[in-house]
Design a protein around this motif. Structure first.
Motif, mmCIF file in Angstrom:
data_model
loop_
_atom_site.group_PDB
_atom_site.id
_atom_site.type_symbol
_atom_site.label_atom_id
_atom_site.label_comp_id
_atom_site.label_asym_id
_atom_site.label_seq_id
_atom_site.Cartn_x
_atom_site.Cartn_y
_atom_site.Cartn_z
ATOM 1 N N GLY A 198 0.886 -1.277 -0.013
ATOM 2 C CA GLY A 198 -0.027 0.024 -0.161
ATOM 3 C C GLY A 198 0.985 1.233 -0.086
ATOM 4 O O GLY A 198 0.404 2.135 0.435
ATOM 5 N N VAL A 199 2.138 1.301 -0.384
ATOM 6 C CA VAL A 199 2.989 2.546 -0.367
ATOM 7 C C VAL A 199 3.331 2.853 -1.565
ATOM 8 O O VAL A 199 3.929 4.123 -1.974
ATOM 9 C CB VAL A 199 4.331 2.072 0.472
ATOM 10 N N TYR A 200 2.987 2.183 -2.822
ATOM 11 C CA TYR A 200 3.399 2.458 -4.356
ATOM 12 C C TYR A 200 2.530 3.673 -4.604
ATOM 13 O O TYR A 200 1.549 3.759 -4.566
ATOM 14 C CB TYR A 200 2.784 1.221 -5.124
ATOM 15 N N VAL A 201 3.258 4.791 -5.291
ATOM 16 C CA VAL A 201 2.557 5.805 -5.989
ATOM 17 C C VAL A 201 3.053 5.799 -7.451
ATOM 18 O O VAL A 201 2.067 6.045 -8.166
ATOM 19 C CB VAL A 201 3.264 7.259 -5.154
ATOM 20 N N ALA A 202 4.297 5.621 -7.708
ATOM 21 C CA ALA A 202 4.748 5.738 -9.213
ATOM 22 C C ALA A 202 6.139 5.232 -9.058
ATOM 23 O O ALA A 202 6.855 4.946 -8.172
ATOM 24 C CB ALA A 202 4.765 7.125 -9.764
ATOM 25 N N ALA A 203 6.536 4.624 -10.425
ATOM 26 C CA ALA A 203 7.880 4.173 -10.537
ATOM 27 C C ALA A 203 8.238 4.149 -12.421
ATOM 28 O O ALA A 203 7.072 4.201 -12.953
ATOM 29 C CB ALA A 203 8.107 2.896 -10.311
ATOM 30 N N GLY A 261 16.155 6.491 -12.792
ATOM 31 C CA GLY A 261 14.780 6.565 -12.727
ATOM 32 C C GLY A 261 14.247 6.599 -11.389
ATOM 33 O O GLY A 261 15.237 7.132 -10.383
ATOM 34 N N PHE A 262 13.146 6.131 -10.984
ATOM 35 C CA PHE A 262 12.716 6.386 -9.565
ATOM 36 C C PHE A 262 11.586 5.552 -9.267
ATOM 37 O O PHE A 262 10.835 5.056 -10.132
ATOM 38 C CB PHE A 262 12.467 7.843 -9.459
ATOM 39 N N PHE A 263 11.457 5.405 -7.797
ATOM 40 C CA PHE A 263 10.032 4.851 -7.294
ATOM 41 C C PHE A 263 9.627 5.946 -6.384
ATOM 42 O O PHE A 263 10.409 6.591 -5.619
ATOM 43 C CB PHE A 263 10.561 3.767 -6.468
ATOM 44 N N LEU A 264 8.422 6.353 -6.273
ATOM 45 C CA LEU A 264 7.757 7.345 -5.489
ATOM 46 C C LEU A 264 7.056 6.302 -4.625
ATOM 47 O O LEU A 264 6.176 5.708 -4.925
ATOM 48 C CB LEU A 264 6.868 8.466 -6.376
ATOM 49 N N ILE A 265 7.160 6.387 -3.316
ATOM 50 C CA ILE A 265 6.260 5.721 -2.164
ATOM 51 C C ILE A 265 5.709 6.825 -1.325
ATOM 52 O O ILE A 265 6.269 7.896 -1.050
ATOM 53 C CB ILE A 265 7.211 4.674 -1.623
#
Length: 123
Positions: free
Chosen positions: A40-45, A80-84
């Motif tokens: 439940g922490v995923y926003v974008a990647a 790149g990135f992960f947004l959490i």
């Protein structure tokens, strides 16, 4: 909850190692994103294209100067990135430790201030 960006920073060597095992790296990345989603922490990647395909707009002079990639003297490239969205910086760091990365790569953890905050994180 606060949003944190896990910024992927690689070197030429770590990027080459990743490309040598691209199928495995993509599978591992998909699993990591699934883990973020399930928690439940995923926003974008997102990942970025080869740096040689980019340009740099340099504002160090009176007029912006545009230069084709790759980025000359740069030792690390933003890949790149992960947004959490997590409860704390420490939780973001724990997720960053799980990011699938090639040897030599780094993950920078940066908080994304809310629209109601100043850039230094104060309300």
């Amino acid at each position: 909850m606060s949003q944190y960006m896990l910024i992927m920073r690689g070197t030429d060597e770590s990027n080459a190692a990743m490309m040598a095992n691209i199928d495995e790296m993509m599978a591992t990345s998909r699993q990591f994103i699934e883990d973020l989603f399930k928690a439940g922490v995923y926003v974008a990647a997102e990942g970025l294209d080869d740096p040689a395909q980019g340009v740099v707009v340099d504002f160090s002079g009176d007029t912006p100067v545009v230069t084709d990639g790759p980025y000359g003297e740069t030792k690390e490239l933003f890949g790149g990135f992960f947004l959490i969205d997590v409860a704390s910086k420490q939780e973001a760091v724990e997720w960053a430790k799980r990011v699938p990365a090639a040897p030599g790569a780094k993950v920078e953890v940066r908080r994304v201030p809310g629209s109601d905050e100043t850039p230094d994180g104060r309300n």
